[in-house]
Enzyme design. Structure first.
Site, PDB file in Angstrom:
ATOM      1  N   ARG A   1      -5.642  -9.034  13.631  1.00  0.00           N
ATOM      2  CA  ARG A   1      -4.900  -9.641  15.063  1.00  0.00           C
ATOM      3  C   ARG A   1      -5.026 -11.089  15.215  1.00  0.00           C
ATOM      4  O   ARG A   1      -3.918 -11.486  15.634  1.00  0.00           O
ATOM      5  CB  ARG A   1      -5.284  -8.629  16.135  1.00  0.00           C
ATOM      6  CG  ARG A   1      -4.885  -7.157  16.075  1.00  0.00           C
ATOM      7  CD  ARG A   1      -4.881  -6.360  17.222  1.00  0.00           C
ATOM      8  NE  ARG A   1      -4.590  -5.011  16.987  1.00  0.00           N
ATOM      9  CZ  ARG A   1      -4.455  -4.297  18.217  1.00  0.00           C
ATOM     10  NH1 ARG A   1      -4.634  -4.675  19.530  1.00  0.00           N
ATOM     11  NH2 ARG A   1      -4.182  -2.954  18.157  1.00  0.00           N
TER      12      ARG A   1
ATOM     13  N   ARG B   1       0.698  -3.535  -8.002  1.00  0.00           N
ATOM     14  CA  ARG B   1      -0.105  -4.297  -8.634  1.00  0.00           C
ATOM     15  C   ARG B   1       0.518  -4.554 -10.031  1.00  0.00           C
ATOM     16  O   ARG B   1       0.929  -3.723 -10.532  1.00  0.00           O
ATOM     17  CB  ARG B   1      -1.407  -4.223  -8.680  1.00  0.00           C
ATOM     18  CG  ARG B   1      -2.352  -4.035  -7.170  1.00  0.00           C
ATOM     19  CD  ARG B   1      -3.562  -3.464  -7.316  1.00  0.00           C
ATOM     20  NE  ARG B   1      -3.777  -2.169  -7.494  1.00  0.00           N
ATOM     21  CZ  ARG B   1      -4.102  -1.424  -8.632  1.00  0.00           C
ATOM     22  NH1 ARG B   1      -4.395  -2.293  -9.588  1.00  0.00           N
ATOM     23  NH2 ARG B   1      -3.926  -0.153  -8.638  1.00  0.00           N
TER      24      ARG B   1
ATOM     25  N   GLY C   1       1.008  -1.284  -0.146  1.00  0.00           N
ATOM     26  CA  GLY C   1       0.097   0.045  -0.125  1.00  0.00           C
ATOM     27  C   GLY C   1       0.890   1.318  -0.106  1.00  0.00           C
ATOM     28  O   GLY C   1       0.246   2.260   0.539  1.00  0.00           O
ATOM     29  N   GLY C   2       1.774   1.091  -0.691  1.00  0.00           N
ATOM     30  CA  GLY C   2       2.976   2.382  -0.732  1.00  0.00           C
ATOM     31  C   GLY C   2       2.595   3.361  -1.243  1.00  0.00           C
ATOM     32  O   GLY C   2       3.316   4.578  -1.142  1.00  0.00           O
ATOM     33  N   THR C   3       1.626   3.461  -2.251  1.00  0.00           N
ATOM     34  CA  THR C   3       1.122   4.665  -2.842  1.00  0.00           C
ATOM     35  C   THR C   3       0.036   5.384  -2.196  1.00  0.00           C
ATOM     36  O   THR C   3      -0.697   6.336  -2.569  1.00  0.00           O
ATOM     37  CB  THR C   3       0.914   4.403  -4.271  1.00  0.00           C
ATOM     38  OG1 THR C   3      -0.373   3.516  -4.216  1.00  0.00           O
ATOM     39  CG2 THR C   3       1.994   3.904  -4.950  1.00  0.00           C
ATOM     40  N   GLY C   4      -0.404   4.855  -0.893  1.00  0.00           N
ATOM     41  CA  GLY C   4      -1.586   5.365  -0.282  1.00  0.00           C
ATOM     42  C   GLY C   4      -1.044   6.550   0.828  1.00  0.00           C
ATOM     43  O   GLY C   4       0.149   6.964   0.650  1.00  0.00           O
ATOM     44  N   TYR C   5      -2.274   7.042   1.416  1.00  0.00           N
ATOM     45  CA  TYR C   5      -1.949   8.209   2.345  1.00  0.00           C
ATOM     46  C   TYR C   5      -0.836   8.246   3.330  1.00  0.00           C
ATOM     47  O   TYR C   5       0.223   8.955   3.322  1.00  0.00           O
ATOM     48  CB  TYR C   5      -3.136   8.610   3.039  1.00  0.00           C
ATOM     49  CG  TYR C   5      -3.358   9.851   3.690  1.00  0.00           C
ATOM     50  CD1 TYR C   5      -3.133  11.100   3.109  1.00  0.00           C
ATOM     51  CD2 TYR C   5      -3.515   9.806   5.047  1.00  0.00           C
ATOM     52  CE1 TYR C   5      -3.179  12.198   3.719  1.00  0.00           C
ATOM     53  CE2 TYR C   5      -3.148  11.000   5.749  1.00  0.00           C
ATOM     54  CZ  TYR C   5      -3.222  12.282   5.022  1.00  0.00           C
ATOM     55  OH  TYR C   5      -3.158  13.372   5.785  1.00  0.00           O
TER      56      TYR C   5
ATOM     57  N   LYS D   1      -0.157   7.014  -9.156  1.00  0.00           N
ATOM     58  CA  LYS D   1       0.474   5.809  -8.593  1.00  0.00           C
ATOM     59  C   LYS D   1       1.619   5.460  -9.261  1.00  0.00           C
ATOM     60  O   LYS D   1       2.838   5.320  -8.550  1.00  0.00           O
ATOM     61  CB  LYS D   1      -0.495   4.883  -8.445  1.00  0.00           C
ATOM     62  CG  LYS D   1      -1.688   5.224  -7.279  1.00  0.00           C
ATOM     63  CD  LYS D   1      -2.561   3.978  -7.205  1.00  0.00           C
ATOM     64  CE  LYS D   1      -3.640   4.166  -6.330  1.00  0.00           C
ATOM     65  NZ  LYS D   1      -4.467   2.964  -6.092  1.00  0.00           N
TER      66      LYS D   1
ATOM     67  N   LYS E   1     -10.447  -5.431  12.133  1.00  0.00           N
ATOM     68  CA  LYS E   1      -9.112  -5.355  12.572  1.00  0.00           C
ATOM     69  C   LYS E   1      -8.657  -6.200  13.719  1.00  0.00           C
ATOM     70  O   LYS E   1      -7.582  -6.835  13.579  1.00  0.00           O
ATOM     71  CB  LYS E   1      -8.740  -3.806  13.079  1.00  0.00           C
ATOM     72  CG  LYS E   1      -8.653  -2.593  12.001  1.00  0.00           C
ATOM     73  CD  LYS E   1      -8.424  -1.280  12.650  1.00  0.00           C
ATOM     74  CE  LYS E   1      -8.180  -0.566  11.366  1.00  0.00           C
ATOM     75  NZ  LYS E   1      -8.211   1.012  11.813  1.00  0.00           N
TER      76      LYS E   1
END
Length: 314
Positions: free
Chosen positions: A144, A35, A10-14, A46, A140
């Protein structure tokens, strides 16, 4: 000590893009998952971001959540996985996609630390959350449970309130900018809230990944100077701007009644605000033996105070 190799999902996310930069800045060999479809025209922003990461020294890794083998192969290249999917918690279906990542980590068998995508309120303390917002916390906790049942070494990050969403607007719903004339006060306005610069969230997160003190614990981002009431936050803005805002108090009943005609996404936002500003869910507990506080662990991190953060809005 040799620094761990890090895979950011998710490295291009916020938050993800900040994690990538922090990982590189702290000297980690950094991999960014992307992806296979990233080359399509709708993903041009992205793609350009990924290329900028590559220019900064990151390594790009192609994989798909629909291809288990590609995920396993990606995980095998690193020591640490940081997942930052779904920075917007309302997209809860993305949260559960981490179950596929957990299966890949479990099979690969080489990961020294996994940081799942949380970065907000501690879901373990939100069992009594109101219905509209509760699904996020429940999912979440499902993640966990899967992590712990698989005996995957982990660290959970509770980053509280992102400043761009909660500070710059003086915690006013429905806007990202400071109000010009009127500020709505939730209840007394004296409940303690924790505001965090997003770059500091990333810096603290990356600090945790090679630290034995944070292994299998929750790390709470609670820098002392950023624990503020809503009234204190508004006062900082008024002092910087040289103005005095009109203040309108909103009771708990009035606040909850405002959800009546909202869609589900907006209802979730209202519920989050209710738990934060009326119930004080971020600060109404002591950190126990299963947790650590980031600013105490890493005093060398010069975190951004909220009066400094607010100056960009002048």
């Amino acid at each position: 000590m040799e620094k761990s190799k890090v895979l950011v999902v998710g490295g291009t996310g916020y938050i993800g893009k900040r994690i990538v930069k922090a990982s590189l800045a702290q000297g980690h060999t950094t991999y960014v998952l992307h992806r296979r479809e990233i080359g399509c025209t709708s993903d041009i922003d992205k793609l350009q971001m990924l290329l900028s990461f590559k220019e900064a020294g990151a390594r790009l890794v192609e994989a798909s959540f629909d291809d288990h083998r590609s995920l396993v192969d990606a995980v095998k290249q690193v020591d640490v996985v940081i997942c930052t999917m779904s920075g917007v918690h309302f997209r809860s279906h993305n949260i559960l996609q981490q179950l596929k990542l957990i299966e890949a980590i479990k099979e690969a068998g080489n990961i020294k630390r996994f940081v799942p995508s949380e970065f907000g309120m501690d879901p373990a303390r939100m069992g009594n959350a109101m219905e509209a917002g509760r699904v996020t916390f429940d999912e979440k906790m499902e993640i966990r449970k899967a992590i712990e049942e698989a005996n995957i070494p982990h660290t959970y990050i509770s980053a509280n309130c992102f400043a761009a969403y909660f500070c710059g607007n003086l915690s006013q719903l429905g806007t990202l900018l400071p109000p010009k004339h009127t500020a709505y006060i939730y209840g007394t306005g004296n409940v303690k809230v924790i505001y965090m610069d997003e770059d500091d969230v990333a810096a603290y997160t990356v600090k945790c990944i090679d630290d034995p003190r944070t292994l299998n614990k929750t790390v709470y981002l609670r820098p002392q100077q950023n624990i503020l009431t809503q009234r204190e936050l508004i006062a900082k803005w008024e002092n910087l701007k040289g103005i005095e805002l009109q203040k309108i108090t909103v009771t708990a009943d009035e606040f909850l009644a405002s959800m009546k005609d909202m869609d589900f996404v907006r209802q979730v936002g209202v519920i989050f605000y209710y738990h934060i500003f009326y119930e004080g869910c971020l600060t109404n507990f002591e950190i126990g033996d299963d947790g650590e506080e980031a600013s105490q662990l890493y005093p060398e991190v010069h975190y951004t105070r909220m009066d400094e953060y607010l100056k960009r809005y002048l």
